[in-house]
Motif scaffolding. Structure first.
Motif, short mmCIF file in Angstrom:
data_model
loop_
_atom_site.label_atom_id
_atom_site.label_comp_id
_atom_site.label_asym_id
_atom_site.label_seq_id
_atom_site.Cartn_x
_atom_site.Cartn_y
_atom_site.Cartn_z
N LYS A 15 -4.98 2.60 -2.07
CA LYS A 15 -6.28 1.94 -2.08
C LYS A 15 -7.14 2.34 -3.27
CE LYS A 15 -6.71 0.93 2.86
NZ LYS A 15 -7.51 1.13 4.09
N GLU A 16 -6.99 3.58 -3.73
CA GLU A 16 -7.81 4.01 -4.87
C GLU A 16 -7.50 3.24 -6.14
OE1 GLU A 16 -4.74 7.43 -4.17
OE2 GLU A 16 -5.96 6.05 -2.95
N ASN A 17 -6.36 2.52 -6.17
CA ASN A 17 -6.03 1.69 -7.32
C ASN A 17 -6.67 0.32 -7.28
OD1 ASN A 17 -3.33 3.57 -6.97
ND2 ASN A 17 -3.86 3.19 -9.10
N GLY A 18 -7.40 0.02 -6.20
CA GLY A 18 -8.09 -1.25 -6.12
C GLY A 18 -7.48 -2.18 -5.09
N PRO A 19 -8.01 -3.41 -4.99
CA PRO A 19 -7.51 -4.37 -4.00
C PRO A 19 -6.09 -4.81 -4.30
CG PRO A 19 -9.04 -5.44 -5.51
CD PRO A 19 -9.11 -3.97 -5.81
N VAL A 20 -5.39 -5.24 -3.26
CA VAL A 20 -4.01 -5.70 -3.43
C VAL A 20 -3.95 -6.92 -4.35
CG1 VAL A 20 -2.04 -6.71 -2.19
CG2 VAL A 20 -3.19 -4.72 -1.26
N THR A 21 -5.04 -7.66 -4.42
CA THR A 21 -5.07 -8.83 -5.31
C THR A 21 -4.95 -8.44 -6.78
OG1 THR A 21 -7.49 -8.76 -5.18
CG2 THR A 21 -6.35 -10.32 -3.73
N ASN A 22 -5.08 -7.16 -7.10
CA ASN A 22 -4.84 -6.71 -8.47
C ASN A 22 -3.36 -6.78 -8.84
OD1 ASN A 22 -7.53 -6.20 -8.85
ND2 ASN A 22 -7.36 -3.97 -8.82
N VAL A 23 -2.50 -6.87 -7.84
CA VAL A 23 -1.06 -6.99 -8.09
C VAL A 23 -0.75 -8.46 -8.34
CG1 VAL A 23 1.26 -6.61 -7.18
CG2 VAL A 23 -0.59 -5.00 -6.62
N ASP A 24 -0.31 -8.77 -9.53
CA ASP A 24 -0.08 -10.17 -9.91
C ASP A 24 1.15 -10.75 -9.22
OD1 ASP A 24 -2.26 -10.35 -11.66
OD2 ASP A 24 -1.12 -9.44 -13.30
N PRO A 25 1.18 -12.07 -8.95
CA PRO A 25 2.31 -12.73 -8.27
C PRO A 25 3.44 -13.05 -9.24
CG PRO A 25 0.61 -14.35 -8.71
CD PRO A 25 0.06 -13.03 -9.19
N ILE A 26 4.05 -12.01 -9.79
CA ILE A 26 5.01 -12.19 -10.88
C ILE A 26 6.21 -11.27 -10.69
CG2 ILE A 26 3.18 -12.80 -12.52
CD1 ILE A 26 3.41 -9.89 -13.59
N GLY A 27 7.22 -11.50 -11.54
CA GLY A 27 8.28 -10.54 -11.73
C GLY A 27 8.23 -10.07 -13.16
N ARG A 67 0.81 -1.22 0.00
CA ARG A 67 0.00 0.00 0.00
C ARG A 67 0.84 1.27 0.00
NH1 ARG A 67 -4.48 -0.85 -2.49
NH2 ARG A 67 -5.98 -2.22 -1.41
N LYS A 68 2.12 1.17 0.36
CA LYS A 68 2.99 2.34 0.26
C LYS A 68 3.15 2.79 -1.20
CE LYS A 68 5.97 1.28 4.26
NZ LYS A 68 7.37 1.12 4.70
N PHE A 69 3.03 1.83 -2.11
CA PHE A 69 3.28 2.09 -3.52
C PHE A 69 2.04 1.86 -4.40
CE2 PHE A 69 6.79 0.15 -1.22
CZ PHE A 69 7.75 1.17 -1.28
N PHE A 70 1.03 1.22 -3.85
CA PHE A 70 -0.20 0.88 -4.58
C PHE A 70 -1.38 1.32 -3.72
CE2 PHE A 70 -3.48 -2.13 -6.14
CZ PHE A 70 -3.38 -1.88 -7.50
#
Length: 366
Positions: free
Chosen positions: A211-223, A206-209
Motif C-alpha cells: 500500500k505504501e507504493n500507492g493505489p493499485v491503479t498505479n499498476v498499468d494494464p500491460i505486459g 498487494r502481495k507484491f505491491f
C-alpha cells in the motif's frame, strides 16, 4: 496600483498571479496531453480511439514533443528459444523488420534475438543473436516464459547497445507499418491488454505491491511486450521484474489466478514499483481475429487462432473450414503459399496470411 503608479506590492501580486497561471497551464499540459493518436490521462496515455479512459485532454503542440529533425532510434529485442516453433516465427519477424526499418516514419534501430537456450543455434548467421543462459533447471516450474526477464537482465548487463531506447518484442510480432518511437522521455510506450486487470486482483497484487507504493491503479494494464522504454530505465526494472515474476510463480494462489499471463503481471508490478508509468497506445498493435483492420497500427500479434467457415464467419473456439493458428506449426514451420481466407474474412486476417506468405517465399532455405 494607485493613481496609475505601480507599487512594489502590486508588482508582487501580479507576478504571483502570473506564476500560478503558468504553473497551472504547464501542469495541465503534463497531465493531459495528446501524443500522436494517444491521449494522456493521469497515470498514463491512452489512444484516441479507445473508450476505456474518457478523461478530458488538452492538445499538446507537436513541436513540444521533439524536433522534427531528431530521430530517437530504439533497439528491437526479442527473446527466443532454439525450438522450431520459436525459430520460424523469429525468421518471419526479422524479414519484416528489414522491410520496414528504413521506410519514412521509422525510428527502428538495430535488432537482437536474445536466445535464452544457453548455446548458439543454426540461425546465428541469419539473425543478429545474443546467447544467454536459461534459468537453473526446475526454477521456472515448467513456465518457460520466466526465462524472458532473466534473459533481459543478462543481455542488458553484457551487451553493447547503442540506442537510448529498447523495444521489447516477441517472435509472433510482424511489423505491418514503419514503427516510430512512441515513448516520450521517461514515459515508456506500451500496449494496453484488456485481460490485464490489476484492480480486479487487488488482494493478490498487494502481495507484491504494498500500500505504501500507492493505489493499485498505479499498476498499468500491460505486459512487457510490446514496450518501448529507455535503456537505463529497463536496466533498473528488469531485475525486479525477474524477481517479482519468480515470486508470483512460486506463490500458489498467484500462479493459479494469473496463469499464462503471470509474467506480464510481473512486469506491470515491477515497473510500478520503480515509479514508471506508461503511455498506453491502442494503435501500437492489433490482434486478429478480434481487430478487423490493420489501418495505421504498427504490429500484428498473431497469438489467437483464426477459424472461419467458408462464408467468412468466425468460428472461434471451433476448428474452422479455413484456419490459421500458429500452434498448428509447433514442430516445424508453416508451408509456403498458405491458402488465403474465404471471402468476407476481415482484412487483418488476410493481411496476416499474405505477409507470412511473402516472408516464406523470400526467406532462403525455408
Amino acid at each position: 496600483m494607485i493613481m496609475g503608479r505601480v507599487t512594489p506590492l502590486s508588482l508582487f501580486l501580479l507576478s504571483l498571479v502570473s506564476f500560478f497561471a503558468t504553473y497551472n497551464l504547464i501542469t495541465m499540459i503534463i497531465r493531459y496531453r495528446t501524443v500522436g493518436s494517444g491521449k494522456w490521462k493521469a497515470g498514463g496515455l491512452v489512444s484516441s480511439n479507445t473508450q476505456l479512459f474518457p478523461d478530458p485532454i488538452i492538445q499538446m503542440p507537436e513541436n513540444l514533443r521533439k524536433p522534427k529533425s531528431e530521430k530517437l532510434l530504439f533497439h528491437i529485442a526479442v527473446t527466443a528459444t532454439d525450438d522450431p516453433y520459436s525459430k520460424w516465427q523469429c525468421r518471419i519477424m526479422y524479414y519484416w523488420y528489414k522491410k520496414k526499418k528504413d521506410l519514412p516514419g521509422s525510428e527502428m534501430g538495430k535488432f537482437t534475438r536474445i536466445l535464452h537456450s544457453g548455446s548458439p543455434d543454426n540461425l546465428m548467421d541469419e539473425i543478429p543473436t545474443f546467447v544467454v543462459d536459461p534459468l537453473p533447471e526446475g526454477l521456472d516450474l515448467g513456465y518457460v516464459v520466466l526465462n524472458r526477464p532473466w534473459a533481459f537482465v543478462q543481455w542488458l548487463e553484457k551487451a553493447t547497445i547503442e540506442e537510448e531506447y529498447i523495444l521489447m518484442a516477441e517472435p509472433d510480432h510482424i511489423f505491418v507499418n514503419p514503427l516510430p518511437n512512441l515513448a516520450y522521455g521517461d514515459y515508456p510506450a506500451a500496449f494496453p491488454f484488456f485481460y490485464i486487470k490489476p484492480a480486479e486482483h487487488e488482494e493478490i497484487i498487494r502481495k507484491f505491491f504494498p500500500k505504501e507504493n500507492g493505489p493499485v491503479t498505479n499498476v498499468d494494464p500491460i505486459g512487457n511486450s510490446p514496450v518501448i522504454i529507455k535503456k537505463d530505465l529497463l536496466k533498473q526494472v528488469a531485475p525486479t521484474w525477474m524477481n517479482i515474476s519468480l515470486r508470483m510463480k512460486h506463490d500458489e494462489e498467484t500462479d493459479k489466478t494469473f496463469g499464462w499471463v503471470l509474467e506480464m503481471y510481473g512486469y506491470a508490478v515491477a515497473s510500478s514499483l520503480h515509479g514508471v508509468q506508461h503511455i498506453l497506445w491502442r494503435d501500437f498493435m492489433l490482434q486478429p481475429p478480434w481487430d478487423l483492420e490493420t489501418g495505421k497500427k504498427f504490429i500484428i500479434h498473431y497469438t489467437y487462432g483464426c477459424d472461419y467457415n467458408l462464408k467468412g464467419e468466425l468460428t472461434y473456439g471451433k476448428i474452422g473450414e479455413w484456419r490459421f493458428d500458429k500452434r498448428s506449426y509447433q514442430r516445424g514451420p508453416p508451408p509456403k503459399n498458405l491458402s488465403l481466407p474465404p471471402p468476407n474474412v476481415p482484412e487483418s486476417v488476410v493481411t496476416l496470411v499474405k505477409m507470412i506468405n511473402e516472408a516464406t517465399a523470400n526467406i532462403p532455405n525455408w
